[in-house]
Structure formats: C-alpha cells, structure tokens
Design a protein around this motif. Structure first.
Motif, short mmCIF file in Angstrom:
data_model
loop_
_atom_site.label_atom_id
_atom_site.label_comp_id
_atom_site.label_asym_id
_atom_site.label_seq_id
_atom_site.Cartn_x
_atom_site.Cartn_y
_atom_site.Cartn_z
N GLY A 83 0.84 -1.19 0.00
CA GLY A 83 0.00 0.00 0.00
C GLY A 83 0.87 1.23 0.00
O GLY A 83 2.09 1.16 -0.19
N ASN A 84 0.28 2.36 0.22
CA ASN A 84 1.06 3.60 0.24
C ASN A 84 1.87 3.75 1.52
O ASN A 84 2.83 4.52 1.57
N HIS A 85 1.54 2.99 2.58
CA HIS A 85 2.31 3.05 3.81
C HIS A 85 3.39 1.97 3.89
O HIS A 85 4.34 2.12 4.66
N ASP A 86 3.23 0.90 3.16
CA ASP A 86 4.22 -0.19 3.23
C ASP A 86 4.71 -0.59 1.83
O ASP A 86 4.95 -1.75 1.54
N LEU A 87 4.87 0.42 0.98
CA LEU A 87 5.25 0.14 -0.41
C LEU A 87 6.71 -0.27 -0.56
O LEU A 87 7.16 -0.60 -1.65
N TRP A 88 7.47 -0.27 0.57
CA TRP A 88 8.87 -0.68 0.49
C TRP A 88 9.05 -2.15 0.86
O TRP A 88 10.14 -2.59 1.16
N MET A 89 7.96 -2.91 0.85
CA MET A 89 8.09 -4.36 1.01
C MET A 89 8.78 -4.93 -0.21
O MET A 89 8.47 -4.55 -1.35
N LYS A 90 9.70 -5.87 0.01
CA LYS A 90 10.43 -6.47 -1.10
C LYS A 90 10.24 -7.98 -1.10
O LYS A 90 9.14 -8.45 -1.36
N ASP A 91 11.27 -8.75 -0.75
CA ASP A 91 11.17 -10.19 -0.91
C ASP A 91 11.25 -10.97 0.39
O ASP A 91 11.35 -12.18 0.39
N TYR A 92 11.18 -10.27 1.55
CA TYR A 92 11.30 -10.97 2.83
C TYR A 92 10.19 -12.00 2.99
O TYR A 92 10.44 -13.16 3.33
N PHE A 93 8.94 -11.61 2.76
CA PHE A 93 7.82 -12.52 2.93
C PHE A 93 7.86 -13.65 1.91
O PHE A 93 7.48 -14.78 2.21
N THR A 94 8.31 -13.34 0.71
CA THR A 94 8.37 -14.36 -0.33
C THR A 94 9.43 -15.41 0.01
O THR A 94 9.18 -16.63 -0.07
N LYS A 95 10.61 -14.97 0.42
CA LYS A 95 11.69 -15.91 0.73
C LYS A 95 11.44 -16.66 2.03
O LYS A 95 11.72 -17.86 2.13
N GLU A 96 10.93 -15.97 3.03
CA GLU A 96 10.78 -16.57 4.36
C GLU A 96 9.53 -17.44 4.46
O GLU A 96 9.53 -18.48 5.13
N LEU A 97 8.43 -17.02 3.79
CA LEU A 97 7.14 -17.67 4.00
C LEU A 97 6.46 -18.15 2.72
O LEU A 97 5.40 -18.76 2.80
N GLY A 98 7.07 -17.88 1.58
CA GLY A 98 6.42 -18.27 0.34
C GLY A 98 5.18 -17.47 0.04
O GLY A 98 4.23 -17.97 -0.57
N ILE A 99 5.17 -16.19 0.47
CA ILE A 99 4.03 -15.30 0.24
C ILE A 99 4.40 -14.30 -0.85
O ILE A 99 5.30 -13.48 -0.65
N PRO A 100 3.75 -14.34 -2.00
CA PRO A 100 4.06 -13.35 -3.04
C PRO A 100 3.61 -11.96 -2.63
O PRO A 100 2.60 -11.80 -1.94
N VAL A 101 4.36 -10.97 -3.06
CA VAL A 101 4.05 -9.57 -2.76
C VAL A 101 3.84 -8.84 -4.08
O VAL A 101 4.70 -8.86 -4.96
N PHE A 102 2.67 -8.19 -4.22
CA PHE A 102 2.31 -7.51 -5.46
C PHE A 102 2.31 -6.00 -5.24
O PHE A 102 1.78 -5.50 -4.25
N GLN A 103 2.89 -5.29 -6.20
CA GLN A 103 2.94 -3.83 -6.13
C GLN A 103 1.83 -3.16 -6.94
O GLN A 103 1.63 -1.96 -6.83
N HIS A 104 1.13 -3.94 -7.75
CA HIS A 104 0.09 -3.40 -8.62
C HIS A 104 -1.13 -4.32 -8.57
O HIS A 104 -1.03 -5.48 -8.16
N PRO A 105 -2.31 -3.83 -8.99
CA PRO A 105 -3.48 -4.70 -9.04
C PRO A 105 -3.25 -5.91 -9.93
O PRO A 105 -2.53 -5.84 -10.92
N ILE A 106 -3.86 -7.03 -9.55
CA ILE A 106 -3.73 -8.26 -10.33
C ILE A 106 -5.11 -8.79 -10.68
O ILE A 106 -6.10 -8.52 -10.01
N GLU A 107 -5.15 -9.56 -11.75
CA GLU A 107 -6.37 -10.22 -12.18
C GLU A 107 -6.41 -11.63 -11.58
O GLU A 107 -5.43 -12.37 -11.66
N VAL A 108 -7.53 -11.96 -10.97
CA VAL A 108 -7.69 -13.26 -10.34
C VAL A 108 -9.00 -13.88 -10.82
O VAL A 108 -10.04 -13.21 -10.84
N THR A 109 -8.94 -15.14 -11.21
CA THR A 109 -10.15 -15.86 -11.59
C THR A 109 -10.46 -16.89 -10.50
O THR A 109 -9.62 -17.72 -10.16
N VAL A 110 -11.65 -16.79 -9.93
CA VAL A 110 -12.10 -17.73 -8.91
C VAL A 110 -13.30 -18.46 -9.48
O VAL A 110 -14.36 -17.88 -9.68
N GLU A 111 -13.09 -19.76 -9.75
CA GLU A 111 -14.09 -20.53 -10.47
C GLU A 111 -14.38 -19.80 -11.80
O GLU A 111 -13.49 -19.59 -12.59
#
Length: 253
Positions: free
Chosen positions: A90-118
């Motif tokens: 978000g605008n308050h935590d936009l400096w997130m990089k790869d810590y969550f991805t490397k440590e927990l396998g959580i992808p971090v997105f900087q822009h809106p993404i398209e998701v298909t659910v069913e």
C-alpha cells in the motif's frame, strides 16, 4: 491467477495499519486480527491482504521493522497449513520487497492483479494512485518507488529512518482527517471512477480494493461491483467470497 474454492471461501482484508497510532492500540488491534485469522483459517481457500497492513515497513538488506510478532507468527502458521496468502503493498508499506516471499512463500504484489475464482473474474489491488485526481500523491509515489531514492534511504541508520517515516505517516493521517478524506464522495469517489473506466475496456465481476478506509459496495455498469474493504482501526471490516456472492462483513459482530 486461477483459484479453486473446493467448498471453502476466499477472504480479503486491508489497512490494518499495524504500528499506528501508538504501541498499545496497535497491539490490541494485532490481537484482534490474529483472532480473526484463527476463526477463518478452517474455511479459507486463500487470504488476500490488500495493502497498508503495516503503517510503515522498510526492508533493509538485513533488517526489518521490529514488532508485529503475533501477526507474523500467525501468518507463518497459516502457511504451514498450506493456506495461500497474497500480500499487496500500500502507500504506507510500499517498500516491502522479498522478505515474505523468501521466508514464508508469500508473493508480494505492487500493482493490481487479475484473479479468476471458479468462473468469476476479480481485479484486486490496494488502490493508491489509481483513478483521477490525487496528483500530489502520485508525484510522491514516483519519488518513493524510485530505486535511487530507496537506495539513499537505505543508508540511513534504521532507528533514524523509522523515526522519520513514522513522523511522516502520522502527519499523513492528520492531513486526511482534516480534509475529511474518510467521507463518502459520491460520484467523486476516484477508485469507483477508476473501476468504471476499466470496465469500459475489460469486464470484471468484482473490483476489490482497500486504501479508502470506507466499506463500500457500489455498482460498476450493469454486471460488476466495486467493493472497498474498509479498515481495521475503526471499522474492522473484511470481504469474503463463497463462490456465489461477495460480502463485506464486520468482525466482532
């Protein structure tokens, strides 16, 4: 991205603002968030955390902000249970990089993404800097996301950098309150306008954003809806999709 529900649900939340406005209230909020995560985990096919989870976050090469251990421990536990989690800056935590991805396998997105659910199509993002207006913030965002500016900030001692950032964050909240930014603006809701603009060229069933701090459910054309997730400082609201409908719910009610 394609997700299957398998008789479960997808949960969305944003704007926890952990760390604000002070340690005690943040700690109380953190415990409430962990309690919510405990309650939804058995029903969760996936969890989307849609920006401003932290009131400030900056990843140095070897340092991350201290605190939030209950929340971090809980999302680590959810990942151990193989529940997919998706983080957005978000605008308050936009400096997130790869810590969550490397440590927990959580992808971090900087822009809106398209998701298909069913069979349903979602556009999901925090929402800062989208739509008409807010030009001063759009300029600031370009500065904050500039690699050279981030490199320069990184060389500040973390104690100094965190102090500067927390002061700026506090001033930002005060400014928004003074400008009545949390009031519904009708047709001038710029994220709603953004959704309508996107819908003219590409259809989504659901537009899901945070940032505005208002729980909203508004039509986009004849076949789509815009949902704003609200926040967890006063509203404690979140979104849930069960495969048939999307709802904004309030935790603790």
């Amino acid at each position: 991205m394609n997700l299957r529900l398998q008789e479960k649900k997808i949960f969305f939340a944003s704007d926890f603002h952990l760390g604000a406005p002070d340690e005690k209230s943040s700690r109380d909020r953190e415990k409430k968030i962990v309690s919510w995560l405990n309650e939804i985990q058995d029903d969760a096919a996936a969890i989307f955390l849609v920006g401003d989870i932290f009131d400030f976050w900056f990843e140095y090469d070897q340092v991350i902000p201290k605190g939030f251990i209950r929340f971090l421990g809980k999302i680590a536990d959810l990942r151990e249970k193989n529940i997919p989690i998706f983080f957005f800056t978000g605008n308050h935590d936009l400096w997130m990089k790869d810590y969550f991805t490397k440590e927990l396998g959580i992808p971090v997105f900087q822009h809106p993404i398209e998701v298909t659910v069913e069979k349903y199509k979602f556009l999901v993002g925090h929402g800062d800097g989208l739509g008409p207006g807010d030009n001063s913030y759009k300029v600031l965002k370009k500065i904050f996301t500039n690699p050279v500016c981030q490199w320069a900030f990184k060389w500040l001692h973390p104690d100094i950098g965190m102090r500067i950032a927390n002061k700026w964050s506090s001033n930002s909240r005060i400014t928004n309150i003074a400008k009545n930014e949390n009031d519904f603006k009708g047709d001038d809701e710029w994220l709603w306008a953004y959704c309508k603009q996107v819908e003219q060229s590409k259809h989504f069933d659901y537009y899901v954003f945070g940032h505005r701090h208002l729980p909203l459910n508004l039509p986009v054309g004849n076949k789509a809806r815009y949902y704003n997730l609200g926040e967890w400082v006063t509203h404690f609201t979140y979104g849930v999709f069960d495969g048939k409908e999307f709802e904004i719910k309030k935790y603790g009610v």
